[in-house]
Design a protein around this motif. Structure first.
Motif, PDB file in Angstrom:
ATOM      1  N   HIS C  63     110.630  25.760  42.783  1.00  0.00           N
ATOM      2  CA  HIS C  63     109.282  26.326  42.927  1.00  0.00           C
ATOM      3  C   HIS C  63     109.227  27.440  43.955  1.00  0.00           C
ATOM      4  O   HIS C  63     108.285  28.219  43.966  1.00  0.00           O
ATOM      5  CB  HIS C  63     108.244  25.245  43.189  1.00  0.00           C
ATOM      6  N   TYR C  64     110.237  27.546  44.816  1.00  0.00           N
ATOM      7  CA  TYR C  64     110.287  28.704  45.715  1.00  0.00           C
ATOM      8  C   TYR C  64     110.376  29.989  44.903  1.00  0.00           C
ATOM      9  O   TYR C  64     109.879  31.032  45.296  1.00  0.00           O
ATOM     10  CB  TYR C  64     111.511  28.642  46.639  1.00  0.00           C
ATOM     11  N   ILE C  65     111.055  29.909  43.780  1.00  0.00           N
ATOM     12  CA  ILE C  65     111.261  31.097  42.965  1.00  0.00           C
ATOM     13  C   ILE C  65     110.079  31.373  42.051  1.00  0.00           C
ATOM     14  O   ILE C  65     109.506  32.441  42.061  1.00  0.00           O
ATOM     15  CB  ILE C  65     112.563  30.966  42.143  1.00  0.00           C
ATOM     16  N   PHE C  66     109.663  30.363  41.269  1.00  0.00           N
ATOM     17  CA  PHE C  66     108.671  30.734  40.253  1.00  0.00           C
ATOM     18  C   PHE C  66     107.288  30.969  40.837  1.00  0.00           C
ATOM     19  O   PHE C  66     106.504  31.694  40.263  1.00  0.00           O
ATOM     20  CB  PHE C  66     108.683  29.803  39.032  1.00  0.00           C
ATOM     21  N   ARG C  67     106.989  30.442  42.061  1.00  0.00           N
ATOM     22  CA  ARG C  67     105.688  30.765  42.658  1.00  0.00           C
ATOM     23  C   ARG C  67     105.580  32.275  42.907  1.00  0.00           C
ATOM     24  O   ARG C  67     104.520  32.868  42.742  1.00  0.00           O
ATOM     25  CB  ARG C  67     105.465  29.993  43.960  1.00  0.00           C
ATOM     26  N   MET C  68     106.681  32.895  43.302  1.00  0.00           N
ATOM     27  CA  MET C  68     106.640  34.320  43.626  1.00  0.00           C
ATOM     28  C   MET C  68     106.433  35.155  42.367  1.00  0.00           C
ATOM     29  O   MET C  68     105.689  36.136  42.385  1.00  0.00           O
ATOM     30  CB  MET C  68     107.946  34.705  44.316  1.00  0.00           C
ATOM     31  N   LEU C  69     107.072  34.735  41.294  1.00  0.00           N
ATOM     32  CA  LEU C  69     106.868  35.462  40.045  1.00  0.00           C
ATOM     33  C   LEU C  69     105.459  35.217  39.517  1.00  0.00           C
ATOM     34  O   LEU C  69     104.824  36.134  38.995  1.00  0.00           O
ATOM     35  CB  LEU C  69     107.922  35.048  39.008  1.00  0.00           C
ATOM     36  N   TYR C  70     104.990  33.978  39.681  1.00  0.00           N
ATOM     37  CA  TYR C  70     103.624  33.686  39.237  1.00  0.00           C
ATOM     38  C   TYR C  70     102.621  34.550  39.999  1.00  0.00           C
ATOM     39  O   TYR C  70     101.651  35.062  39.419  1.00  0.00           O
ATOM     40  CB  TYR C  70     103.309  32.196  39.426  1.00  0.00           C
ATOM     41  N   ALA C  71     102.857  34.744  41.293  1.00  0.00           N
ATOM     42  CA  ALA C  71     101.953  35.564  42.097  1.00  0.00           C
ATOM     43  C   ALA C  71     101.869  36.991  41.583  1.00  0.00           C
ATOM     44  O   ALA C  71     100.906  37.702  41.868  1.00  0.00           O
ATOM     45  CB  ALA C  71     102.402  35.564  43.567  1.00  0.00           C
ATOM     46  N   GLN C  72     102.895  37.404  40.828  1.00  0.00           N
ATOM     47  CA  GLN C  72     102.885  38.759  40.285  1.00  0.00           C
ATOM     48  C   GLN C  72     102.530  38.766  38.803  1.00  0.00           C
ATOM     49  O   GLN C  72     102.790  39.741  38.102  1.00  0.00           O
ATOM     50  CB  GLN C  72     104.249  39.420  40.519  1.00  0.00           C
ATOM     51  N   GLY C  73     101.974  37.641  38.364  1.00  0.00           N
ATOM     52  CA  GLY C  73     101.445  37.636  37.008  1.00  0.00           C
ATOM     53  C   GLY C  73     102.393  37.154  35.919  1.00  0.00           C
ATOM     54  O   GLY C  73     102.038  37.193  34.743  1.00  0.00           O
ATOM     55  N   VAL C  74     103.580  36.709  36.304  1.00  0.00           N
ATOM     56  CA  VAL C  74     104.495  36.151  35.302  1.00  0.00           C
ATOM     57  C   VAL C  74     104.089  34.698  35.050  1.00  0.00           C
ATOM     58  O   VAL C  74     103.985  33.916  36.000  1.00  0.00           O
ATOM     59  CB  VAL C  74     105.951  36.205  35.802  1.00  0.00           C
ATOM     60  N   SER C  75     103.875  34.339  33.819  1.00  0.00           N
ATOM     61  CA  SER C  75     103.433  32.971  33.547  1.00  0.00           C
ATOM     62  C   SER C  75     104.598  32.009  33.750  1.00  0.00           C
ATOM     63  O   SER C  75     105.752  32.331  33.452  1.00  0.00           O
ATOM     64  CB  SER C  75     102.875  32.854  32.130  1.00  0.00           C
ATOM     65  N   MET C  76     104.285  30.832  34.286  1.00  0.00           N
ATOM     66  CA  MET C  76     105.328  29.856  34.532  1.00  0.00           C
ATOM     67  C   MET C  76     105.921  29.336  33.230  1.00  0.00           C
ATOM     68  O   MET C  76     107.110  28.997  33.157  1.00  0.00           O
ATOM     69  CB  MET C  76     104.805  28.729  35.415  1.00  0.00           C
ATOM     70  N   ALA C  77     105.101  29.285  32.191  1.00  0.00           N
ATOM     71  CA  ALA C  77     105.611  28.852  30.890  1.00  0.00           C
ATOM     72  C   ALA C  77     106.698  29.815  30.395  1.00  0.00           C
ATOM     73  O   ALA C  77     107.696  29.394  29.802  1.00  0.00           O
ATOM     74  CB  ALA C  77     104.467  28.771  29.874  1.00  0.00           C
ATOM     75  N   ASP C  78     106.522  31.092  30.676  1.00  0.00           N
ATOM     76  CA  ASP C  78     107.523  32.081  30.251  1.00  0.00           C
ATOM     77  C   ASP C  78     108.825  31.958  31.033  1.00  0.00           C
ATOM     78  O   ASP C  78     109.827  32.590  30.691  1.00  0.00           O
ATOM     79  CB  ASP C  78     106.972  33.505  30.431  1.00  0.00           C
ATOM     80  N   LEU C  79     108.803  31.172  32.114  1.00  0.00           N
ATOM     81  CA  LEU C  79     110.020  30.935  32.901  1.00  0.00           C
ATOM     82  C   LEU C  79     110.646  29.592  32.560  1.00  0.00           C
ATOM     83  O   LEU C  79     111.512  29.096  33.282  1.00  0.00           O
ATOM     84  CB  LEU C  79     109.696  31.019  34.391  1.00  0.00           C
ATOM     85  N   SER C  80     110.161  28.982  31.480  1.00  0.00           N
ATOM     86  CA  SER C  80     110.675  27.690  31.012  1.00  0.00           C
ATOM     87  C   SER C  80     110.361  26.536  31.948  1.00  0.00           C
ATOM     88  O   SER C  80     111.002  25.489  31.872  1.00  0.00           O
ATOM     89  CB  SER C  80     112.197  27.748  30.767  1.00  0.00           C
ATOM     90  N   VAL C  81     109.378  26.718  32.809  1.00  0.00           N
ATOM     91  CA  VAL C  81     108.953  25.593  33.649  1.00  0.00           C
ATOM     92  C   VAL C  81     108.244  24.590  32.754  1.00  0.00           C
ATOM     93  O   VAL C  81     107.329  24.961  32.010  1.00  0.00           O
ATOM     94  CB  VAL C  81     108.021  26.074  34.778  1.00  0.00           C
TER      95      VAL C  81
END
Lengths: 469, 469, 469
Positions: C63-81
């Protein structure tokens, strides 16, 4: 002697200093993007606007300066600061200037001292440090330049290399000056910002007068919450039509929370009848932050929120001189609990953008960076007011960036009413940013190439991205 | 090996270090001004006062030291710290000293470790680092010096180059020791400071006894608020006559606020009948801060306020050993709201001077520097207690000065009960100040000449100005 | 290009850098002691456990990684979370990885960026910086290594030079994986830690289910406080038998306080009947911290307390993805008042050890270091979570050590669920520690020899001592 070496404000370490200079040079002359500030649009409405005397330009309107002299026992009236209570003030600007110069040593090591030094050097070619002995001589030199024909706000706009300058305007403002700028055909971009504080915060002095003005200017008779909201929406639409990119609100705390329609109405009616209390005002501000966020999501204006200043802390000064007289004192702030209601409704909304400013540095790493590093809607504004300083910037970089990364911040804005200080303020930020990034490069945390991209982003790109310019 | 290089405690950067040394040298030997501290005046009342054993000089009275050993499981009784509950303590000072030496490594990197190193070197000519192996040898060396005839407090006063030393004395103190010093015709300036905590804070242990003593010593029978105020005024006048320059109060919070006469009286009567509660005590302290500020405006004694220590946090230690045993823990503080009532009445009064100390560094830049940078009455005291350290000073300089400037601060005071540590404490401050100013010079923020003036002000002048000495 | 120079992360000052390297070298390869973390014991239970795809190893669980991408508008689903609500997520790990790589620049200057750089270099021999262009190529390279037979958790345990690894396990866990590890005869030391949050904090989702599980696993039918305590004691005894050295609790605040038996029972019964409110939960947690401290004093398990995270701040993310998804935000904390009840009962008890972690850096110097520098039971854990970073460590050293000394701290622990990042995290700490100690040496505050001992203590010894390993 004010020599201004090229490496000023950088770390003394030779490796870091060299790297900082290398990173700074390509961004030093980038255009200045000024998405938030308090310059008076009148300066640009009249092509021939003149700044007045050196004291009128540099001393009288600047509460950063006279608060420091006041703290040392110099009366503000003796500095020609205008009074609201009819009391006498110094009318001889040369004598006021002399008192300022006699005490200029007080600003050693302060950002105000640095900005003034830069302004004297770059605007007026003065490299001496102001003091009691050279005060009148420097007054003459400054006055000479001020009399010269090419010393108008519009000419300085080009000389400063400003790309865009946003002002801050009451919700009830007719934007007549902005209209005049627009109609003049001048090429400068001076845009309004929607600031509804005086109507949204029920504890504003003479709140009913502001509401009456809102009714008049919007054409919506404000008699209840529904008409109040309609009037605000009307004004926002007008501001947007006039080029506004953002709104701005100031609040003592970051409290947000939606009231039931009935409770909101009850509070609003109490306020209209002069019976709202401090709790009413706090709750209503929290409710209106929700409403303003909704409107931002709908109309696309970026929402700015400035939190934490206890305004007019000194009753005596407020009675004699009014607002904005150096007597605003920061308070501790809280965001994690306070912003949750707003963020749970709008924080994931791709149409919404919230830029946060605050005066409690403890929240940088603890609350603000984690919020900006998670919610897509949130960006962090640069260090504000007392913290718009070299150490303030260093702490900001060191506490915010590891958690939020630089790309969740909003770059720099100068937030100033002191128009001639704008280049100095941006330059200080660019130098501080280059020095901080240089620290990462020489510690081998980022490559030189990455460092160059980061420095440019901090100096220029991020401000435009954050405000969607 | 304790080699003490001339550049110790300065930045490792060669340019800054060289500049720091250049700035430090002219102030290194300026006289020591000590306007606030806790040295016992008895040391000076008797010209032939002796310090006792090495343990009595350096270990037993110093809670900075034994708290650290206690934290590692060394019992305070084993360190010869006197008990209040009749329990046994180590009577062999050599064994107590051995335990201290065995654990001296705990102080690596701490101010206590640095001070002791400096004391050993400068007072006793010892350059070895204290440890379990050399403990008894060093004990002998120290003991030798302590036996020598020129090792009295008065002789050290001259050797330390002290210009003035203020003690801290209960409002009920007869000042007999100060009287004796005065009558002895000795040239040293040792002055009392008025500390009314025990009578003003209603939750003091055995408060009625202190009130009885106040009645006795003042000659005013304290039976109500009016007579209480008269008794305090009598004592202040007496302290002032005996040379006092200042008062000092400690409070858990900075809360100030005037009670109605009726409410103040009701609380005071409850206290006299042993029925006051914690809320009463907090409100009464807030009320008395207003009263003490009024008296200061009238009699010209500088008002000092120390905020934020939760005293006697550890019940067991308090029961066994009493107060001031290293079990005081700081708490978060608030000044913007809390001081407003007091500052709105006295903050603009040119006769009034308030010096603030606190244990919550977050308030430096957020509240204290803005207050000191606006109100003419307010000055900031140096970093206090846990923060009287190299990093504490660095943070203080970096957070306070940009907003308040150095000229709204009160320079340094050592606040110590450890008389032999006074030179080391001032020297550390002077080095830290020179190093900080050097940082400004090498970053081209102030000129060398300005830097020299700033360093001298921080090292010497500001303390005298703040306390109007 | 990821060149990883030997002096990375050290101060750029040549003297300090040289000293830092000298201090670092002897500790660089000391075994890794990992007394607190969240690695899944399943990794070690099966000797042939495989990590899955590069995205499964490095992206999806972090979650250290995908929170940062989420903050920039990348959906977590698109990151396979993985989602909890049945919604669709990206099934192609290569596409998820591509999105990660496209945004990897966001991590410039962040600890996550540094850790990943180190992992890529040391585990996978990759010295390029991940970006959109090399994403698939790097994916291939990583995938190749992951397929190789010697890439199992057990083999990495040896390669990482781990001496001991403690996991974190629910009070209701059967410890089946730990049992399997033990029975496998493998030489690695992987030990459980007792984490009772889900049963102790009454506001846990589905609390009754956790209680039912506690009854089942302990064999004690939990129907009241007495049986609840008995069940917990049973579990602690079992964990201890299974090798546990410590317990761990997380709480929003550090509030402690014993309830009367009647009040505790009333709250517990309300909770059993689904009628406990937020106040009940807070009071019961405070009560149970007292109980857990008592048990620790009795059974010798070290007590860990993690304070200050507001969990699941973002409702939408919680509903869609569940816990631990980067939406935990720190809050301000208070220890001086809150821990006093607990410390007054157990703080002087030689059988008791309490290690404190927190997310409010303002408490380091103000509350935590003074507490650790007085109470024998208290040690401070290393900077946690958002502050497990170079600047976080610098601030920790600068604010804690002058008051507490290094010997009242607990050294380092990585607190990670990202197993492959463990060496990078310890190395960063060892470098930061060496650099901080080097700063003391070059300022002549400690000798080189002392510095070497301090660096080793911080890098290795203190963790073992604090956890009594």
């Amino acid at each position: 002697m004010n020599d201004l070496p090229e490496t000023r404000y950088f770390s003394p370490d030779p490796a870091q200093r060299t790297m900082a200079l290398e990173l700074y040079r390509p961004v030093a002359d980038l255009p200045l993007v000024c998405p938030h500030g308090h310059v008076d649009p009148r300066l640009f409405a009249d092509p021939n606007y003149r700044f007045g005397s050196p004291a009128e330009l540099l001393l009288i309107p600047d509460h950063y300066i006279f608060r420091m002299l006041y703290a040392q026992g110099v009366s503000m009236a003796d500095l020609s600061v205008p009074r609201q209570d009819g009391g006498a003030t110094e009318t001889d600007h040369r004598r006021a200037w002399q008192r300022f110069a006699d005490h200029f040593y007080l600003f050693r090591g302060t950002p105000t001292g640095l900005w003034l030094r830069e302004e004297l050097a770059h605007l007026f070619g003065i490299t001496e440090t102001l003091n009691g002995r050279n005060a009148q001589n420097l007054y003459d030199q400054i006055d000479d330049k001020l009399q010269s024909p090419n010393f108008t706000p519009r000419q300085l706009y080009d000389r400063f290399n400003i790309e865009l300058l946003c002002t801050t305007d009451a919700a009830t403002d007719t934007l007549a000056h902005h209209q005049a700028i627009r109609e003049s055909g001048w090429h400068g971009r001076v845009l309004p910002t929607f600031r509804p504080d005086a109507v949204v915060n029920l504890d504003t002095e003479n709140w009913p007068d502001h509401i009456a003005r809102l009714s008049a200017v919007s054409g919506v008779e404000v008699v209840d919450v529904a008409s109040f909201i309609r009037a605000l929406e009307q004004r926002r639409a007008f501001f947007k039509e006039m080029g506004a990119k953002a709104t701005d609100q100031a609040a003592l705390t970051a409290y947000t929370g939606r009231l039931s329609a009935a409770d909101a109405e009850a509070i609003f009616q109490r306020a209209l009848h002069g019976r709202a209390d401090a709790t009413d005002a706090a709750q209503f501000t929290g409710h209106m932050l929700m409403e303003m966020a909704r409107m931002s999501a709908e109309d696309g204006l970026v929402m700015q929120l400035h939190v934490g200043a206890y305004r007019n802390h000194n009753d005596l000064i407020f009675q004699q001189f009014g607002r904005d007289r150096g007597a605003d004192i920061p308070t501790a702030s809280e965001f994690t609990h306070n912003l949750r209601p707003l963020l749970n409704v709008f924080g994931n909304d791709p149409r919404f953008r919230l830029i946060l400013f605050n005066l409690d540095e403890t929240t940088y790493g603890r609350e603000l960076a984690p919020l900006a590093g998670h919610y897509p809607a949130v960006k962090l504004g640069p260090p504000w007011w007392f913290f718009d300083s070299l150490n303030g910037m260093r702490r900001y970089f060191d506490r915010v960036m590891e958690t939020a990364g630089i790309y969740n911040t909003a770059g720099f804005n100068d937030d100033t009413r002191a128009y001639p200080s704008i280049p100095a303020r941006h330059d200080l930020w660019r130098r501080a940013a280059a020095d901080w990034v240089a620290g990462l490069v020489v510690r081998h945390m980022v490559s030189e190439e990455e460092g160059a991209e980061m420095t440019r982003a901090l100096a220029y790109d991020l401000a435009k991205q954050a405000y969607q310019l």
